[in-house]
Scaffold this active site. Sequence first.
Site, PDB file in Angstrom:
ATOM      1  N   HIS A   1     -13.838 -19.781  17.588  1.00 13.39           N
ATOM      2  CA  HIS A   1     -14.404 -19.427  18.892  1.00 13.39           C
ATOM      3  C   HIS A   1     -14.847 -20.687  19.625  1.00 13.39           C
ATOM      4  O   HIS A   1     -15.460 -21.580  19.027  1.00 13.39           O
ATOM      5  CB  HIS A   1     -15.599 -18.476  18.733  1.00 13.39           C
ATOM      6  CG  HIS A   1     -16.230 -18.100  20.033  1.00 13.39           C
ATOM      7  ND1 HIS A   1     -15.550 -17.414  21.020  1.00 13.39           N
ATOM      8  CD2 HIS A   1     -17.477 -18.351  20.531  1.00 13.39           C
ATOM      9  CE1 HIS A   1     -16.358 -17.248  22.055  1.00 13.39           C
ATOM     10  NE2 HIS A   1     -17.519 -17.810  21.784  1.00 13.39           N
TER      11      HIS A   1
ATOM     12  N   ASP B   1     -21.470 -19.646  27.236  1.00 14.96           N
ATOM     13  CA  ASP B   1     -20.308 -18.990  26.619  1.00 14.96           C
ATOM     14  C   ASP B   1     -19.883 -17.834  27.522  1.00 14.96           C
ATOM     15  O   ASP B   1     -20.574 -16.831  27.616  1.00 14.96           O
ATOM     16  CB  ASP B   1     -20.678 -18.480  25.227  1.00 14.96           C
ATOM     17  CG  ASP B   1     -19.497 -17.856  24.492  1.00 14.96           C
ATOM     18  OD1 ASP B   1     -18.401 -17.768  25.085  1.00 14.96           O
ATOM     19  OD2 ASP B   1     -19.676 -17.463  23.326  1.00 14.96           O
TER      20      ASP B   1
ATOM     21  N   CYS C   1     -11.402 -16.624  24.649  1.00 16.92           N
ATOM     22  CA  CYS C   1     -12.410 -17.690  24.678  1.00 16.92           C
ATOM     23  C   CYS C   1     -11.839 -19.071  24.962  1.00 16.92           C
ATOM     24  O   CYS C   1     -12.436 -19.853  25.709  1.00 16.92           O
ATOM     25  CB  CYS C   1     -13.205 -17.716  23.384  1.00 16.92           C
ATOM     26  SG  CYS C   1     -12.289 -18.300  21.924  1.00 16.92           S
TER      27      CYS C   1
END
Length: 280
Positions: free
Chosen positions: A107, A122, A69
Amino acid sequence: MAFTLEHYLARIGFNREARVDFSTLQSLHRRHIAAIAFENLDVLLGREILLDDDSIFEKLVTAGRGGYCFEHNALFTRALNEIGFETQNLAARVLVAKPDEMPPRTHRLVMVKLEEATWIADVGFGGLTLSVPLPLKDGAEQASAQGLYRLEKKQDEFLLLLRQHDHFQPLYRFDLEKQYPADYLMANHFIAHWPDSHFRHHLLAALHPLDTCRLTLVNRRETAHERPPRQAELKDNDTLYDSLQQRFNIRLDHPRHGVTRDSLSKVMERVMAEEGAESK
């Protein structure tokens, strides 16, 4: 190699004019997760995950690798900023594993503001990552191949859920506090070096192709998320090595960011031994 928008757009197969509008944002998001795999090979190999823009660009674009991420959403955000989108970096607490206590913010995701609305994007949550941006509002829903995503507002936070098998599973929760590079450096170091981090004990990969089903990999278990899902245990490390390249679109031949068959085999010997110990 320094970031260039032209090469990023070529990497994800975006071949039209990039404008500051939702159509462009949606297409960039969908093509990014279809072209650049989620994977944690470098963590398993003991390589440091560098988060400056040039290092991420060299690894994910020039070298044809994937990442997790902090890399994916950094690259995506840099591209959005180059096009002219207004963005804000955010961080989330991951809830997928149903932790007993509130977990830290580990995250990375991004908020994107357009004239007509605000969106959450995302491209770095592995096999469960959003297919396209989701409106930042209570009750927003988005159907996808993974299931039905839903965003719920909980006082000053938002909770992202995914409906699968007739129930909603919490994925992560986040607020709108702006995150800085130092925040991600700390979280990235924790995830890559904390002894109990799942990224240190399992090989993980995911890709969301445009024209076929979603693919995920956990150690040597490869799943094609058809209906019903089709799962296969890859027979050996050579088969795994080939699958990473051919199925997950991960180049492994770069002089700096490549991975040899021998180094992958050594990593997988440890990973599979740990998996065997856990199953006893």
